[in-house]
Design an enzyme around this catalytic site. Structure first.
Site, PDB file in Angstrom:
ATOM      1  N   GLY A   1      22.078  48.405 -26.635  1.00 45.20           N
ATOM      2  CA  GLY A   1      21.350  47.708 -25.576  1.00 45.20           C
ATOM      3  C   GLY A   1      22.120  47.706 -24.276  1.00 45.20           C
ATOM      4  O   GLY A   1      23.104  48.413 -24.091  1.00 45.20           O
TER       5      GLY A   1
ATOM      6  N   ALA B   1      25.520  42.499 -19.642  1.00 46.26           N
ATOM      7  CA  ALA B   1      25.605  42.015 -18.269  1.00 46.26           C
ATOM      8  C   ALA B   1      26.368  42.987 -17.379  1.00 46.26           C
ATOM      9  O   ALA B   1      26.104  43.098 -16.188  1.00 46.26           O
ATOM     10  CB  ALA B   1      26.283  40.643 -18.245  1.00 46.26           C
TER      11      ALA B   1
ATOM     12  N   GLY C   1      27.025  46.432 -18.285  1.00 46.90           N
ATOM     13  CA  GLY C   1      26.777  47.837 -18.565  1.00 46.90           C
ATOM     14  C   GLY C   1      26.198  48.058 -19.947  1.00 46.90           C
ATOM     15  O   GLY C   1      25.708  47.128 -20.586  1.00 46.90           O
TER      16      GLY C   1
ATOM     17  N   VAL D   1      25.970  48.965 -24.006  1.00 48.86           N
ATOM     18  CA  VAL D   1      26.707  48.626 -25.218  1.00 48.86           C
ATOM     19  C   VAL D   1      26.295  49.609 -26.302  1.00 48.86           C
ATOM     20  O   VAL D   1      25.105  49.798 -26.564  1.00 48.86           O
ATOM     21  CB  VAL D   1      26.422  47.182 -25.686  1.00 48.86           C
ATOM     22  CG1 VAL D   1      27.267  46.846 -26.914  1.00 48.86           C
ATOM     23  CG2 VAL D   1      26.704  46.187 -24.567  1.00 48.86           C
TER      24      VAL D   1
ATOM     25  N   LYS E   1      31.537  48.255 -25.146  1.00 51.74           N
ATOM     26  CA  LYS E   1      30.893  47.898 -23.888  1.00 51.74           C
ATOM     27  C   LYS E   1      31.405  48.849 -22.811  1.00 51.74           C
ATOM     28  O   LYS E   1      32.613  48.977 -22.598  1.00 51.74           O
ATOM     29  CB  LYS E   1      31.224  46.446 -23.523  1.00 51.74           C
ATOM     30  CG  LYS E   1      30.461  45.915 -22.323  1.00 51.74           C
ATOM     31  CD  LYS E   1      30.874  44.483 -21.991  1.00 51.74           C
ATOM     32  CE  LYS E   1      30.407  43.510 -23.027  1.00 51.74           C
ATOM     33  NZ  LYS E   1      30.639  42.098 -22.611  1.00 51.74           N
TER      34      LYS E   1
ATOM     35  N   ASP F   1      27.982  29.525 -20.160  1.00 52.44           N
ATOM     36  CA  ASP F   1      26.719  30.246 -20.365  1.00 52.44           C
ATOM     37  C   ASP F   1      26.342  30.286 -21.843  1.00 52.44           C
ATOM     38  O   ASP F   1      26.007  31.336 -22.393  1.00 52.44           O
ATOM     39  CB  ASP F   1      26.826  31.668 -19.803  1.00 52.44           C
ATOM     40  CG  ASP F   1      25.460  32.305 -19.549  1.00 52.44           C
ATOM     41  OD1 ASP F   1      24.460  31.550 -19.463  1.00 52.44           O
ATOM     42  OD2 ASP F   1      25.388  33.541 -19.422  1.00 52.44           O
TER      43      ASP F   1
END
Length: 510
Positions: A174, A177, A179, A181, A195, A315
């Site tokens: 996917g 945030a 870049g 993965v 990542k 977060d």
């Protein structure tokens, strides 16, 4: 695989950074070598082998620095070159930073050595923090050292699959945030999540008041220091200064983020526990036992971050709570996290995070404590796990903010849950942060422990401090490489300017 730097160079870089941060102190303290050595004994900046060498480097750098320094690169380079034993990459880096330092301060006499005073202050602050709030009893274990690799080799193997150093890319997982993965495995068959971030693009991408690259540095610095069974582990940072791409090799979480469609799909393939859920609404909610299990994992990880690492996540949400094949939940993504210096909370004022999970005090425009904000976000997440929906459901920003500030969420008795779950939800979603449940209360909560039948037993790792220096040196090799480029550019621009001036003079004579 090495970092591309010797320990001497890295430690010299750290010593200069610490000097720069504290060199603007108003009070002048004369360096006393014997006392300085005693103070240095209490730090972990340098190894025993090189301690005296770095001490001498720093003292000599300051002693040989003139009161007035020209801002030209050549003069600054001359000042630094008087310090014995400092390697060339470090000199170049110091040159660039001292140029900036001179231009910003214009008062070099304030740069007298103040290391002794600084260490005294830090020591007193630490002791004061310990007196105010004793540290928890910690079971000391060896933390996993993150490998720093400065060499990147990309190729296609005989099977036609992409190869990144020793890792074979299997599939895309996917978009994160920072870049892409990807799922990968090494030669032993061990699986990882990699990542991939583009350093140049991240520097141009603004998030909050910082660019995305700065936030990535913060995440790497934090993940390098932490080690807990309920926090996603970073294994390796591949950062080749010659390449634009940066690779973070992390723990692979096979079931993905909790409450996602992929999570429920994989859970159903490996267990019949969710057969009661309608396939058309497969991502609605969890059973009580699942909720208790996953939320216990989350609380243990959050307790570790708050009490042992002095980190506020900022977060917390289902997307950042990942589950592995062993059905273990772990906290991920520290890009917007806040570091509590010396254990002190209460200096946060920005609205960083996902709005639906922000606590009421975040919207009031005042400084607030960070721990209660994470507790609130955890309460919103638990509400989703229990009811399958958000407690404040508005899709409009201003309306959502008003709901969080003024409305109370509905608390119907959830099917299949003990009524005690409502007390925990209400305690975590208390609008007054001073009355909101503390993490110690949650750990002892009746519903979470099943009235004492399933007590939370947290495994603490050795207490660690994540500092601003750790963030600055998170990608050391890249920083020095960039510094070298900046110096070269400055020298080039200087020569270009001189040529223009000379050309104008010739034209005037003609």
């Amino acid at each position: 695989m090495g970092s591309g730097l010797s320990n001497n160079q890295v430690n010299n870089f750290r010593m200069l950074s610490l000097f720069q941060e504290k060199s603007l102190e108003n009070d002048k303290v004369k360096a006393d070598q014997s006392e300085f050595n005693n103070r240095l004994e209490d730090t972990t900046m340098v190894s025993q082998k090189n301690k005296l060498k770095f001490q001498t480097n720093l003292i000599e750098m300051i002693r040989n620095k003139p009161k007035k320094v020209n801002t030209t690169p050549m003069r600054v380079s001359g000042v630094i070159s008087k310090s014995p034993g400092i390697k060339k990459p470090f000199i170049e880096y110091a040159q660039t930073n001292l140029i900036h330092f001179v231009r910003s301060s214009q008062k070099m006499e304030k740069a007298e050595l103040s290391m002794e005073k600084y260490l005294n202050i830090k020591e007193s602050q630490m002791l004061s923090s310990q007196r105010l709030k004793p540290r928890k009893s910690l079971a000391v274990q060896n933390t996993l050292e993150v490998v720093q690799t400065s060499r990147l080799e990309k190729s296609i193997n005989v099977e036609g699959m992409a190869q990144i150093n020793q890792y074979t890319v299997i599939e895309n997982l996917g978009q994160g945030a920072f870049g892409k993965v990807k799922k990968a495995q090494n030669f032993k068959g061990e699986q990882f999540a990699i990542k991939i971030a583009n350093k140049k693009k991240l520097k141009k991408k603004l998030l909050s008041k910082s660019n995305a690259y700065t936030m990535l540095e913060r995440e790497i610095a934090i993940m390098k220091k932490i080690s807990h069974t309920n926090v996603v582990q970073l294994y390796e940072v591949i950062d080749d200064p010659k390449q634009d791409k940066l690779y973070l090799v992390m723990e692979f979480m096979g079931k993905g983020s909790i409450l996602s469609k992929g999570f429920f799909k994989k859970n159903k393939q490996t267990s019949n526990i969710l057969d009661e859920i309608d396939d058309k609404n497969i991502n609605s909610r969890l059973t009580e036992e699942q909720c208790r299990h996953y939320f216990s994992d989350f609380i243990k990880g959050l307790d570790y971050l708050h009490e042992c690492v002095n980190v506020i996540h900022r977060d917390i949400k289902p997307e950042n709570l990942l589950v592995n094949i062993q059905d273990q939940l772990k906290i991920a993504d520290f890009g917007v996290s806040h570091i509590m210096e010396d254990g002190q909370d209460g200096r946060i004022s920005n609205q960083t995070g996902t709005q639906a999970y922000l606590a009421p005090e975040v919207f009031k425009g005042q400084n607030f404590d960070g721990k209660p904000v994470d507790i609130w976000a955890g309460g919103v997440t638990l509400y989703q796990m229990v009811y399958g929906k958000l407690p404040f459901p508005s899709q409009k920003s201003m309306e959502l903010r008003q709901q969080i500030l003024e409305d109370s969420p509905p608390y119907p008795q959830p099917t299949g849950f003990h009524p005690s779950i409502l007390k925990l939800l209400q305690g975590m979603l208390e609008k007054n942060p001073e009355k909101r449940y503390k993490i110690d209360q949650i750990i002892l909560d009746d519903w979470l422990t099943d009235f004492g039948k399933q007590p939370l037993q947290n495994e603490y790792i050795q207490y660690v401090d994540v500092t601003e220096m750790d963030i600055k040196s998170a990608l050391t090799s890249l920083n020095i490489q960039m510094a070298l480029k900046i110096v070269v550019k400055l020298l080039y621009l200087s020569k270009k300017a001189k040529k223009k001036i000379a050309l104008k003079k010739q034209q005037k004579k003609i």
